[in-house]
Design a protein around this motif. Structure first.
Motif, PDB file in Angstrom:
ATOM      1  N   ASP A   1       1.184 -15.597   2.310  1.00 46.48           N
ATOM      2  CA  ASP A   1       0.483 -14.726   1.366  1.00 46.48           C
ATOM      3  C   ASP A   1       0.182 -15.428   0.045  1.00 46.48           C
ATOM      4  OD1 ASP A   1       0.401 -12.671   3.153  1.00 46.48           O
ATOM      5  OD2 ASP A   1       2.049 -11.526   2.256  1.00 46.48           O
TER       6      ASP A   1
ATOM      7  N   LEU B   1      -6.816  -7.836   2.313  1.00 46.48           N
ATOM      8  CA  LEU B   1      -5.538  -7.142   2.368  1.00 46.48           C
ATOM      9  C   LEU B   1      -5.722  -5.713   2.870  1.00 46.48           C
ATOM     10  CD1 LEU B   1      -2.502  -7.040   1.817  1.00 46.48           C
ATOM     11  CD2 LEU B   1      -3.040  -6.402  -0.558  1.00 46.48           C
TER      12      LEU B   1
ATOM     13  N   ILE C   1      -3.995  -4.184   6.246  1.00 47.89           N
ATOM     14  CA  ILE C   1      -3.167  -2.972   6.261  1.00 47.89           C
ATOM     15  C   ILE C   1      -3.663  -1.994   7.319  1.00 47.89           C
ATOM     16  CG2 ILE C   1      -2.548  -0.921   4.909  1.00 47.89           C
ATOM     17  CD1 ILE C   1      -2.471  -2.775   2.435  1.00 47.89           C
TER      18      ILE C   1
ATOM     19  N   GLU D   1      -2.383  -3.240  10.538  1.00 48.51           N
ATOM     20  CA  GLU D   1      -0.939  -3.021  10.642  1.00 48.51           C
ATOM     21  C   GLU D   1      -0.625  -1.570  10.962  1.00 48.51           C
ATOM     22  OE1 GLU D   1       0.328  -6.447   7.353  1.00 48.51           O
ATOM     23  OE2 GLU D   1       0.435  -4.312   6.847  1.00 48.51           O
ATOM     24  N   ARG D   2      -1.338  -0.657  10.339  1.00 51.68           N
ATOM     25  CA  ARG D   2      -1.057   0.774  10.506  1.00 51.68           C
ATOM     26  C   ARG D   2      -1.639   1.332  11.808  1.00 51.68           C
ATOM     27  NH1 ARG D   2      -0.304   3.534   5.523  1.00 51.68           N
ATOM     28  NH2 ARG D   2      -0.361   5.455   6.775  1.00 51.68           N
TER      29      ARG D   2
ATOM     30  N   SER E   1      -1.309   2.632  -0.018  1.00 54.19           N
ATOM     31  CA  SER E   1      -0.585   1.510   0.595  1.00 54.19           C
ATOM     32  C   SER E   1      -1.081   0.173   0.051  1.00 54.19           C
ATOM     33  CB  SER E   1      -0.765   1.538   2.118  1.00 54.19           C
ATOM     34  OG  SER E   1      -0.208   2.703   2.670  1.00 54.19           O
ATOM     35  N   TRP E   2      -2.366   0.062  -0.143  1.00 49.76           N
ATOM     36  CA  TRP E   2      -2.964  -1.169  -0.658  1.00 49.76           C
ATOM     37  C   TRP E   2      -2.487  -1.465  -2.078  1.00 49.76           C
ATOM     38  CZ3 TRP E   2      -6.989  -1.468  -4.500  1.00 49.76           C
ATOM     39  CH2 TRP E   2      -7.625  -2.715  -4.594  1.00 49.76           C
TER      40      TRP E   2
ATOM     41  N   ARG F   1       1.191  -2.470  -2.016  1.00 53.45           N
ATOM     42  CA  ARG F   1       1.394  -3.836  -1.533  1.00 53.45           C
ATOM     43  C   ARG F   1       1.045  -4.859  -2.628  1.00 53.45           C
ATOM     44  NH1 ARG F   1       0.988  -5.903   3.753  1.00 53.45           N
ATOM     45  NH2 ARG F   1       1.561  -3.768   4.379  1.00 53.45           N
TER      46      ARG F   1
ATOM     47  N   LYS G   1       3.759  -4.917  -5.249  1.00 53.03           N
ATOM     48  CA  LYS G   1       4.960  -5.625  -4.785  1.00 53.03           C
ATOM     49  C   LYS G   1       4.736  -7.131  -4.802  1.00 53.03           C
ATOM     50  CE  LYS G   1       8.205  -5.860  -0.939  1.00 53.03           C
ATOM     51  NZ  LYS G   1       8.553  -5.301   0.413  1.00 53.03           N
ATOM     52  N   LEU G   2       3.551  -7.564  -4.349  1.00 50.21           N
ATOM     53  CA  LEU G   2       3.253  -8.995  -4.325  1.00 50.21           C
ATOM     54  C   LEU G   2       3.200  -9.589  -5.720  1.00 50.21           C
ATOM     55  CD1 LEU G   2       0.453  -8.955  -1.590  1.00 50.21           C
ATOM     56  CD2 LEU G   2       2.656 -10.123  -1.387  1.00 50.21           C
TER      57      LEU G   2
END
Length: 394
Positions: A298, A340, A344, A347-348, A384-385, A388, A391-392
């Motif tokens: 990442d 990103l 996501i 992923e979902r 969610s985006w 994320r 957090k990054l």
């Protein structure tokens, strides 16, 4: 003959009298009829791949123009140029004192791999003398396109289903062809049904890329490649090519250049050049496919997005069309943010549903509706985006 006799009034003073001396003076004048004849001869020479006939269209002693026109014959042969046409449209600017002038011509052409012709208005540089109208070159300050094949002799490389035209070395053309072949395999891992031919054009410079696409100077200076229609037409069946900026790609590592090409091939495979889809989904999906199997961390794939989030905070919304302007600040960060978002979704929902959402959007379904039907409301994706990214950026 395209020299007109203009009557000039010259005042001659003799004592108190003024007499008018009428002297005929030769001045150059544009001749649409002779320009049309020169264009017809040009088309004939291109279709016949006749380098000598094309060189004869240059002014006597103009070695540069002769070389250009001879090179076009060679390129025409190498790319199987067909459906060539050139129709005089209008004069572009005045005739200079040396007899040079420009005209706009509607030019049509088709290269190997294209199923229909492309078409664009092209500025043709002409010279007028006692012998008639000669062709000296193509292009001008008006912003019209200059199709790459009109640059003269190009380096051409082929692979199954691939044609690369480069205004550079043969080695460069072959490197790009290999990159395209690898990129096709990358795209088919996600879109296995794609089987169309690919045409890639590599102008000599970023400035030439702008001219090839009929864009204002500097439009694509910072862009590694772009997928666009080969001509000015935008119909449903007009050819779409990948155009490479050699000045940017030359500075990329091998893996980076491959990701760029794979990204553009996703645009070709999904017909993204014709528009109509949310830009973040178009660009994010292309990067999802291109980066899917690279295994890059990442900090590499999202480095600019992370830096932007740290400096400016996490964006409140997904990137908009304005954010993807070729000269927008932070453009690379916007691409990473879009990627990103698509990652996501995969992923979902899974990769298959990501493709389904994209296909639905291509068919005209609003992205929010397509996402909701797949089980991921847009507001949940946005939450969610942003989480994320936050957090990054920590």
């Amino acid at each position: 003959m395209v020299l007109a006799l203009a009557v000039v009034l010259v005042v001659v003073q003799r004592g108190a009298r003024h007499e008018v001396d009428r002297r005929p003076v030769e001045v150059a004048r544009a001749s649409p009829a002779e320009a049309s004849a020169a264009l017809a001869a040009f088309v004939g020479g291109v279709e016949a791949r006749d380098a000598t006939a094309l060189a004869d269209l240059a002014p006597g002693g103009d070695v540069e123009a002769e070389e250009l026109l001879r090179g076009i014959a060679t390129t025409a042969e190498a790319v199987d140029l067909a459906d060539v046409s050139a129709r005089y449209v209008d004069q572009a600017g005045p005739v200079a004192s040396d007899g040079s002038w420009s005209a706009v011509a509607e030019v049509g052409w088709r290269v190997a791999g294209d199923t229909t012709p492309s078409q664009a208005d092209v500025v043709v540089q002409l010279a007028t003398d006692a012998e008639g109208v000669a062709i000296t070159g193509f292009g001008g300050p008006g912003g019209e396109r200059v199709p790459l094949w009109l640059r003269g002799r190009l380096s051409v490389a082929r692979a199954p289903g691939v044609l690369v035209m480069a205004d550079g070395s043969q080695a460069e053309a072959e490197v790009v062809a290999d990159r395209v072949t690898r990129g096709i395999a990358v795209v088919r891992r996600v879109l296995p049904g794609w089987r169309e031919s690919v045409v890639v054009e590599v102008p000599a410079s970023a400035a030439d890329l702008d001219e090839t696409l009929g864009a204002t100077e500097g439009t694509y200076a910072g862009i590694a490649a772009v997928t666009a229609t080969a001509g000015s037409s935008t119909g449903a069946d007009v050819p779409v090519h990948v155009f490479v900026n050699p000045e940017v790609t030359a500075g990329l590592r091998r893996a980076g250049a491959q990701v760029v090409m794979s990204h553009e091939l996703v645009h070709v495979a999904t017909d993204a050049a014709r528009g109509g889809i949310e830009p973040w989904l178009v660009e994010g999906f292309a990067d999802y496919v291109a980066l899917r199997d690279t295994g890059l961390p990442d900090r590499t794939t999202l480095g600019r997005a992370i830096s932007a989030a740290r400096e400016d905070g996490v964006p409140a919304e997904l990137p908009s069309a304005v954010d993807f302007d070729t000269r927008a600040d932070g453009l690379q960060a916007r691409y990473e943010e879009a990627w990103l978002a698509c990652r996501i979704i995969a992923e979902r929902l899974g990769e298959r549903d990501l493709v389904s959402v994209y296909d639905a959007a291509r068919a005209g379904t609003p992205v929010a509706t397509a996402l909701a039907r797949a089980g991921l409301p847009l507001r949940d994706l946005l939450w969610s985006w942003r989480a994320r990214l936050r957090k990054l950026a920590q």
